[in-house]
Scaffold this active site. Structure first.
Site, mmCIF file in Angstrom:
data_model
loop_
_atom_site.group_PDB
_atom_site.id
_atom_site.type_symbol
_atom_site.label_atom_id
_atom_site.label_comp_id
_atom_site.label_asym_id
_atom_site.label_seq_id
_atom_site.Cartn_x
_atom_site.Cartn_y
_atom_site.Cartn_z
ATOM 1 N N CYS A 124 0.834 -1.040 0.270
ATOM 2 C CA CYS A 124 -0.566 0.019 0.283
ATOM 3 C C CYS A 124 1.265 1.341 0.127
ATOM 4 C CB CYS A 124 -0.713 0.325 1.451
ATOM 5 S SG CYS A 124 0.073 0.142 3.173
ATOM 6 N N CYS A 174 -1.477 -3.351 8.757
ATOM 7 C CA CYS A 174 -0.925 -2.573 9.402
ATOM 8 C C CYS A 174 -0.745 -3.189 10.364
ATOM 9 C CB CYS A 174 -2.544 -1.565 9.019
ATOM 10 S SG CYS A 174 -3.869 -1.377 7.691
HETATM 11 FE FE1 FES Z 1 -1.033 -1.011 4.442
HETATM 12 FE FE2 FES Z 1 -2.626 0.705 6.555
HETATM 13 S S1 FES Z 1 -3.559 0.106 4.131
HETATM 14 S S2 FES Z 1 -0.852 0.169 6.108
#
Ligand code: FES
Length: 122
Positions: free
Chosen positions: A34, A103
């Site tokens: 991400c 995360c």
């Molecule tokens: Fe990747 Fe939260 S969406 S750390």
């Protein structure tokens, strides 16, 4: 997506945001999937984490995970802090949506790497 109240609280009012000059341990990790990034700064005295600050550029769950992680590690020995898992981080937020579990993995990684950095410097 459903966020718990506790997660929203840590996202809206993150604890221990900032940097520490000349920290005893430091790490920065990023998630390739991400692009979110976390940095953590630790002060350590006689194997006990006396202070922790973080900076996170990322999603609400990443910010909440790093915030709760600093709260969880302050006052702990480095051994105890190394035992902390992404599962316990998520539990301390009363849960994370499945798509956001990575995360909390990032928060576990950053704390482990900062302790490694501390051990390396000594
Ligand atoms: Fe990747 Fe939260 S969406 S750390």
């Amino acid at each position: 997506m459903m966020y718990t109240q506790k997660l929203m609280d840590h996202f809206m009012n993150p604890r221990n945001v900032g940097i520490i000059e000349n920290p005893d341990g430091y790490a920065k990790v990023g998630s390739p999937s991400c692009g979110d990034m976390m940095e953590i700064f630790l002060m350590i005295k006689e194997n006990v984490i006396t202070d922790a600050k973080f900076r996170t550029f990322g999603c609400a769950s990443a910010i909440a995970s790093s915030s709760v992680t600093t709260e969880m590690v302050i006052g702990k020995t480095i051994k105890e802090a190394l035992e902390l898992t992404n599962k316990s981080i998520a539990e301390n937020l009363d849960g994370l949506p499945a798509s956001k579990l990575h995360c909390s993995v990032l928060a576990e990684e950053v704390i482990n790497e900062a302790i490694e950095d501390y051990r390396f410097r000594k």
